[in-house]
Design an enzyme around this catalytic site. Sequence first.
Site, PDB file in Angstrom:
ATOM      1  N   GLU A   1     -36.076  50.095   8.813  1.00  0.00           N
ATOM      2  CA  GLU A   1     -37.114  49.871   7.812  1.00  0.00           C
ATOM      3  C   GLU A   1     -38.532  50.014   8.361  1.00  0.00           C
ATOM      4  O   GLU A   1     -39.494  50.042   7.584  1.00  0.00           O
ATOM      5  CB  GLU A   1     -36.959  48.464   7.213  1.00  0.00           C
ATOM      6  CG  GLU A   1     -35.714  48.272   6.378  1.00  0.00           C
ATOM      7  CD  GLU A   1     -34.504  47.780   7.169  1.00  0.00           C
ATOM      8  OE1 GLU A   1     -33.603  47.164   6.588  1.00  0.00           O
ATOM      9  OE2 GLU A   1     -34.462  48.035   8.410  1.00  0.00           O
TER      10      GLU A   1
ATOM     11  N   THR B   1     -29.384  52.017   6.693  1.00  0.00           N
ATOM     12  CA  THR B   1     -29.256  50.979   7.701  1.00  0.00           C
ATOM     13  C   THR B   1     -27.807  50.858   8.141  1.00  0.00           C
ATOM     14  O   THR B   1     -26.886  51.226   7.404  1.00  0.00           O
ATOM     15  CB  THR B   1     -29.720  49.624   7.166  1.00  0.00           C
ATOM     16  OG1 THR B   1     -28.801  49.197   6.136  1.00  0.00           O
ATOM     17  CG2 THR B   1     -31.116  49.690   6.584  1.00  0.00           C
TER      18      THR B   1
ATOM     19  N   TRP C   1     -31.984  24.425  18.119  1.00  0.00           N
ATOM     20  CA  TRP C   1     -31.644  25.841  18.183  1.00  0.00           C
ATOM     21  C   TRP C   1     -31.323  26.257  19.613  1.00  0.00           C
ATOM     22  O   TRP C   1     -32.008  25.864  20.558  1.00  0.00           O
ATOM     23  CB  TRP C   1     -32.805  26.699  17.680  1.00  0.00           C
ATOM     24  CG  TRP C   1     -32.941  26.706  16.181  1.00  0.00           C
ATOM     25  CD1 TRP C   1     -32.256  25.933  15.291  1.00  0.00           C
ATOM     26  CD2 TRP C   1     -33.820  27.521  15.409  1.00  0.00           C
ATOM     27  NE1 TRP C   1     -32.652  26.209  14.020  1.00  0.00           N
ATOM     28  CE2 TRP C   1     -33.621  27.187  14.053  1.00  0.00           C
ATOM     29  CE3 TRP C   1     -34.761  28.488  15.717  1.00  0.00           C
ATOM     30  CZ2 TRP C   1     -34.314  27.789  13.022  1.00  0.00           C
ATOM     31  CZ3 TRP C   1     -35.453  29.099  14.689  1.00  0.00           C
ATOM     32  CH2 TRP C   1     -35.236  28.754  13.360  1.00  0.00           C
TER      33      TRP C   1
ATOM     34  N   LYS D   1     -27.262  26.731  15.784  1.00  0.00           N
ATOM     35  CA  LYS D   1     -27.869  25.458  15.397  1.00  0.00           C
ATOM     36  C   LYS D   1     -26.935  24.328  15.810  1.00  0.00           C
ATOM     37  O   LYS D   1     -25.953  24.016  15.139  1.00  0.00           O
ATOM     38  CB  LYS D   1     -28.128  25.436  13.889  1.00  0.00           C
ATOM     39  CG  LYS D   1     -29.084  26.530  13.441  1.00  0.00           C
ATOM     40  CD  LYS D   1     -29.175  26.647  11.928  1.00  0.00           C
ATOM     41  CE  LYS D   1     -30.060  27.816  11.527  1.00  0.00           C
ATOM     42  NZ  LYS D   1     -30.086  28.032  10.078  1.00  0.00           N
TER      43      LYS D   1
END
Length: 550
Positions: free
Chosen positions: A332, A187, A449, A444
């Site tokens: 993944e 990754t 949000w 936040k």
Amino acid sequence: MLSTMQDVPLTISRILRHGAAVHGTSRVTTWTGDGEPDRRTYREVGVRSAQLAHALADELGVERGDRVGTLMWNNGEHLEAYFAVPSMGAVLHTLNLRLPADQLTWVVNHAADRVILVNGTLLPLLAPVLPDLESVEHVVVVGPGDTSVLADCRAAVHEYESLLDGRPGAYDWPELDEREAAAMCYTSGTTGDPKGVVYSHRSVYLHAMQVNTTEAMGLSAADTTLPVVPMFHVNAWGIPHAAFMSGAGLLMPDRFLQPAPLAEMIESERPTHAAAVPTIWQGLLADLDAKPRDISCLRSVTIGGAACPPSVMRAFDERHGVPVVHAWGMTETSPLGTVALPPAGLSPEEQWPYRLTQGRFPASVEARLAAPDGTFAPWDGETAGELEVRGPWIAGAYYGGAGEEPVRPEDKFSPDGWLRTGDVGVISPDGYLTLTDRAKDVIKSGGEWISSVQLENLLMSHEAVAEAAVVAVPDEKWGERPLATVVLREGAGEVSYEELRAFLAERLARWQVPERWAVIPEVPKTSVGKFDKKVLRGHYAAGTLDVTSL
């Protein structure tokens, strides 16, 4: 009761044999920049893959399970390694040529690569780290390059074509367990060391079949596909394996990834499909605006790695007649997780809400949204949660290192084995995923949000903005507030922060509009072309950004 079906393992050697025999006249074409491109048929790729396997086994001593690294561009020789290495029972480890030296060293040592195949043009990247590569015994140089930089290398150095010369063009590919390791990628994680994902023959085979379906890329022998996405990035999204399976031709860009040569090769070689991250298509669009070329051959362009600005998607549609198709995935997930093809029966304008999502889940990928309270959010298109997935080409753990057990960090895998993607979003009742942010990037503010992705897409729809990245920064009153960093489009003229704020205020609630702004020369990007927001947050914390507060 068991079935009466034959138990035939799904292995990469089966894809290789099929492509070389049934689609033997299909071609892989590698762009060379000057002169005639390099062309070889799939039948020739089959022969050369066998020769490479003989060389690796007989000359270099590569055995079943050994890792063979590739530090290479997208080209015909890399395709040969894609098939030869796993088909002989070894494990292909594609090395990200954009990793910093310390991370490149770390992944080679962690994977314990015994051999590295490297393009000659990339020797300046490999040579400085070679003394620190503990397991590498052989370096195979592919194509021209200054091999004098390897003079003090303790590994044996070989030349690719010489290594293949005179070797048999057939190989007795072993009958492998389909669950054995075929390939591995690390990754490009933004925190900590990269994590290794090991793909099985079975997962690669099933993923290639899905790529070829009409609900994904729909490749067939009538197509030629241009994978601009690097072969070191999640197996080039499965395109090389899918192409060999379907007979679609491959147009490989090698190191010519700039907008001008990409436009030239599309006009010259006439691919019907292409795939790359959004930044590639943004650059190509600007080049086409400056120097028009005929790219009408493209029936579809797949964009993944990050959300594509709607303005770019519409521009390709309206100015070039090329449909852009969103796809979502990660290292993944092999990476195909969703593809944004709209339902049938809709008008072009009715299709846009679906095309702007990340797409629909295929049959083999299950998904759920984990809410902060431990419950799972409904698929109502409104209730957000962290996306978790599972399926036959989804990772269930990370590589632990040579001789070590796989590792399953709690922040990446649920107790019942689902992959925690770190993406926050909603899913519609008919299975379309819309990502609103990364869990670590959501802002936040005062208990509410704010989506950084939404702000970025809106800003990049402004005619004066080429790129935009939005990050959360600390705020005494609200906890966090958005900082908008913008790259201005060349030749677009003057634009003020007040104008950009007013532009956003017409499209968002005013409390979501950023007060902090900065113009930057370019958005920092990770090794696979995603916005690297940790760099921006670091610059802000260090006071090295020229921020204006309104």
